[in-house]
Design a protein around this motif. Structure first.
Motif, PDB file in Angstrom:
ATOM      1  N   HIS A   1       0.825  -1.213   0.000  1.00 55.67           N
ATOM      2  CA  HIS A   1       0.000   0.000   0.000  1.00 55.67           C
ATOM      3  C   HIS A   1       0.862   1.267   0.000  1.00 55.67           C
ATOM      4  O   HIS A   1       0.535   2.244  -0.686  1.00 55.67           O
ATOM      5  CB  HIS A   1      -0.937   0.008   1.209  1.00 55.67           C
ATOM      6  CG  HIS A   1      -2.083  -0.953   1.111  1.00 55.67           C
ATOM      7  ND1 HIS A   1      -1.926  -2.309   1.240  1.00 55.67           N
ATOM      8  CD2 HIS A   1      -3.412  -0.753   0.905  1.00 55.67           C
ATOM      9  CE1 HIS A   1      -3.106  -2.900   1.122  1.00 55.67           C
ATOM     10  NE2 HIS A   1      -4.020  -1.977   0.907  1.00 55.67           N
ATOM     11  N   ILE A   2       1.930   1.254   0.773  1.00 54.69           N
ATOM     12  CA  ILE A   2       2.835   2.407   0.809  1.00 54.69           C
ATOM     13  C   ILE A   2       3.408   2.674  -0.576  1.00 54.69           C
ATOM     14  O   ILE A   2       3.425   3.817  -1.060  1.00 54.69           O
ATOM     15  CB  ILE A   2       3.968   2.185   1.830  1.00 54.69           C
ATOM     16  CG1 ILE A   2       3.419   2.180   3.256  1.00 54.69           C
ATOM     17  CG2 ILE A   2       5.037   3.273   1.687  1.00 54.69           C
ATOM     18  CD1 ILE A   2       4.431   1.733   4.308  1.00 54.69           C
ATOM     19  N   GLU A   3       3.876   1.619  -1.232  1.00 57.85           N
ATOM     20  CA  GLU A   3       4.463   1.766  -2.563  1.00 57.85           C
ATOM     21  C   GLU A   3       3.453   2.305  -3.573  1.00 57.85           C
ATOM     22  O   GLU A   3       3.783   3.156  -4.414  1.00 57.85           O
ATOM     23  CB  GLU A   3       5.028   0.415  -3.012  1.00 57.85           C
ATOM     24  CG  GLU A   3       6.278   0.017  -2.230  1.00 57.85           C
ATOM     25  CD  GLU A   3       6.575  -1.473  -2.285  1.00 57.85           C
ATOM     26  OE1 GLU A   3       5.902  -2.174  -3.069  1.00 57.85           O
ATOM     27  OE2 GLU A   3       7.474  -1.926  -1.547  1.00 57.85           O
ATOM     28  N   ALA A   4       2.199   1.829  -3.465  1.00 56.76           N
ATOM     29  CA  ALA A   4       1.148   2.325  -4.361  1.00 56.76           C
ATOM     30  C   ALA A   4       0.843   3.792  -4.090  1.00 56.76           C
ATOM     31  O   ALA A   4       0.649   4.586  -5.025  1.00 56.76           O
ATOM     32  CB  ALA A   4      -0.116   1.487  -4.192  1.00 56.76           C
ATOM     33  N   SER A   5       0.820   4.170  -2.824  1.00 54.72           N
ATOM     34  CA  SER A   5       0.563   5.562  -2.453  1.00 54.72           C
ATOM     35  C   SER A   5       1.627   6.487  -3.032  1.00 54.72           C
ATOM     36  O   SER A   5       1.314   7.570  -3.545  1.00 54.72           O
ATOM     37  CB  SER A   5       0.523   5.681  -0.927  1.00 54.72           C
ATOM     38  OG  SER A   5       0.486   7.019  -0.505  1.00 54.72           O
ATOM     39  N   ILE A   6       2.870   6.065  -2.958  1.00 53.63           N
ATOM     40  CA  ILE A   6       3.970   6.872  -3.498  1.00 53.63           C
ATOM     41  C   ILE A   6       3.875   6.959  -5.021  1.00 53.63           C
ATOM     42  O   ILE A   6       4.009   8.041  -5.608  1.00 53.63           O
ATOM     43  CB  ILE A   6       5.321   6.289  -3.055  1.00 53.63           C
ATOM     44  CG1 ILE A   6       5.502   6.459  -1.542  1.00 53.63           C
ATOM     45  CG2 ILE A   6       6.470   6.965  -3.796  1.00 53.63           C
ATOM     46  CD1 ILE A   6       6.658   5.656  -0.958  1.00 53.63           C
ATOM     47  N   LYS A   7       3.627   5.823  -5.677  1.00 62.07           N
ATOM     48  CA  LYS A   7       3.515   5.803  -7.142  1.00 62.07           C
ATOM     49  C   LYS A   7       2.402   6.721  -7.630  1.00 62.07           C
ATOM     50  O   LYS A   7       2.557   7.444  -8.620  1.00 62.07           O
ATOM     51  CB  LYS A   7       3.244   4.378  -7.623  1.00 62.07           C
ATOM     52  CG  LYS A   7       4.414   3.436  -7.576  1.00 62.07           C
ATOM     53  CD  LYS A   7       3.979   2.049  -8.074  1.00 62.07           C
ATOM     54  CE  LYS A   7       5.066   1.010  -7.890  1.00 62.07           C
ATOM     55  NZ  LYS A   7       4.574  -0.351  -8.275  1.00 62.07           N
ATOM     56  N   ALA A   8       1.271   6.680  -6.943  1.00 60.49           N
ATOM     57  CA  ALA A   8       0.097   7.440  -7.385  1.00 60.49           C
ATOM     58  C   ALA A   8       0.058   8.853  -6.812  1.00 60.49           C
ATOM     59  O   ALA A   8      -0.773   9.667  -7.225  1.00 60.49           O
ATOM     60  CB  ALA A   8      -1.174   6.699  -6.992  1.00 60.49           C
ATOM     61  N   ASN A   9       0.942   9.128  -5.842  1.00 58.31           N
ATOM     62  CA  ASN A   9       0.993  10.440  -5.190  1.00 58.31           C
ATOM     63  C   ASN A   9      -0.341  10.803  -4.544  1.00 58.31           C
ATOM     64  O   ASN A   9      -0.863  11.904  -4.715  1.00 58.31           O
ATOM     65  CB  ASN A   9       1.415  11.529  -6.175  1.00 58.31           C
ATOM     66  CG  ASN A   9       1.778  12.829  -5.477  1.00 58.31           C
ATOM     67  OD1 ASN A   9       2.269  12.825  -4.346  1.00 58.31           O
ATOM     68  ND2 ASN A   9       1.506  13.953  -6.139  1.00 58.31           N
ATOM     69  N   VAL A  10      -0.902   9.839  -3.808  1.00 58.52           N
ATOM     70  CA  VAL A  10      -2.143  10.081  -3.054  1.00 58.52           C
ATOM     71  C   VAL A  10      -1.912   9.700  -1.594  1.00 58.52           C
ATOM     72  O   VAL A  10      -0.997   8.927  -1.283  1.00 58.52           O
ATOM     73  CB  VAL A  10      -3.330   9.278  -3.631  1.00 58.52           C
ATOM     74  CG1 VAL A  10      -3.612   9.675  -5.073  1.00 58.52           C
ATOM     75  CG2 VAL A  10      -3.095   7.783  -3.515  1.00 58.52           C
ATOM     76  N   PRO A  11      -2.741  10.228  -0.672  1.00 59.88           N
ATOM     77  CA  PRO A  11      -2.532   9.941   0.746  1.00 59.88           C
ATOM     78  C   PRO A  11      -2.722   8.463   1.107  1.00 59.88           C
ATOM     79  O   PRO A  11      -3.504   7.736   0.480  1.00 59.88           O
ATOM     80  CB  PRO A  11      -3.594  10.809   1.433  1.00 59.88           C
ATOM     81  CG  PRO A  11      -3.860  11.902   0.476  1.00 59.88           C
ATOM     82  CD  PRO A  11      -3.756  11.281  -0.874  1.00 59.88           C
ATOM     83  N   LEU A  12      -1.999   8.062   2.133  1.00 67.05           N
ATOM     84  CA  LEU A  12      -2.063   6.719   2.691  1.00 67.05           C
ATOM     85  C   LEU A  12      -2.802   6.790   4.029  1.00 67.05           C
ATOM     86  O   LEU A  12      -2.381   7.506   4.937  1.00 67.05           O
ATOM     87  CB  LEU A  12      -0.648   6.187   2.907  1.00 67.05           C
ATOM     88  CG  LEU A  12      -0.506   4.774   3.438  1.00 67.05           C
ATOM     89  CD1 LEU A  12      -0.779   3.760   2.323  1.00 67.05           C
ATOM     90  CD2 LEU A  12       0.909   4.552   4.000  1.00 67.05           C
TER      91      LEU A  12
END
Length: 253
Positions: free
Chosen positions: A113-124
């Motif tokens: 989830h962290i990696e996806a948040s960074i890739k998409a530039n959306v809040p975690l």
């Protein structure tokens, strides 16, 4: 006013969405963020966000659900890109209080989830219970990657909060801050900078006083806002304006 964390796909909210939405608007709520907890939950969230322009959603697997739900970062990003009303990743994190899922599965899922948040530039959106050290250590590994952190329903220690502030985290206050036995938490929210605070219901869970024990709903956020304004020693209107600005800054900037 914005309810930054609710579960509209849970009962009794899901069966009464029209009434729940109306009561939300009646108390001045402008946005609702309904949170995904599993793959099945996300399928409902995608439909719920179509119900009203005020409703937004997230995609994620709750730590309790990681034993039965597996998702990869590419799938998360794909769904974020396909739906403009899905604006966050989570609810994810670690829960070592109940241990409904194995610790290693929770950790692996959290990192996805962290990696996806960074890739998409959306809040975690992070759930952390009985896992302060582990949660911080994992997040700290990503400290130089512009991770947008929102600690949902924050009940952690002030020491934990201080460490998270160094990662530029935001903190969401739930109805728990209205409970009589929540004095330490109230002090922590008194300490936290106003520009780092959001409010939420986590409905249908954690109804605030005076509705404690009932099924929670977004309109009850009014009581949490009143208590938080008292804690911060500011007007309720100022509290609402600031937490609304913080939500929009985090999710829409």
């Amino acid at each position: 006013m914005i309810d930054s964390h609710c579960h509209l796909d849970h009962e009794p909210l899901f069966s009464n969405l029209d009434k729940v939405i109306k009561r939300s608007k009646d108390v001045g709520i402008k946005k609702l963020l309904t949170i995904s907890t599993s793959l099945e939950s996300f399928s409902r969230v995608k439909e719920i966000v179509k119900k009203d322009e005020m409703i937004y959603g997230t995609i994620g697997i709750h730590p309790h659900e990681t034993k039965d739900n597996c998702i990869n970062s590419d799938l998360i990003v794909k769904n974020l890109n396909e739906n403009q009303k899905i604006i966050g990743v989570g609810e994810t994190g670690l829960d070592f209080f109940y241990n409904n899922s194995e610790k290693n599965k929770q950790v692996d899922s959290f990192n996805v989830h962290i990696e996806a948040s960074i890739k998409a530039n959306v809040p975690l959106i992070i759930h952390s219970r009985n896992a302060e050290e582990e949660t911080f250590n994992i997040l700290n590994d990503y400290k130089d990657q512009n991770l947008k952190i929102l600690m949902h329903c924050f009940t952690g220690s002030q020491k934990f909060a201080e460490k998270l502030l160094n990662l530029d985290a935001f903190f969401s206050a739930s109805g728990i801050i209205t409970f009589k036995n929540a004095t330490d938490l109230q002090k922590t929210f008194g300490y936290l900078p106003l520009e780092k605070i959001l409010i939420e219901t986590d409905s249908p869970f954690l109804a605030p006083v005076p509705n404690r024990g009932k099924k929670n709903e977004p309109s009850f956020i009014d009581f949490t806002a009143s208590k938080l304004a008292e804690i911060k020693d500011i007007s309720k209107q100022k509290l609402i304006e600031e937490t609304t600005t913080n939500f929009n800054k985090l999710f829409f900037n």
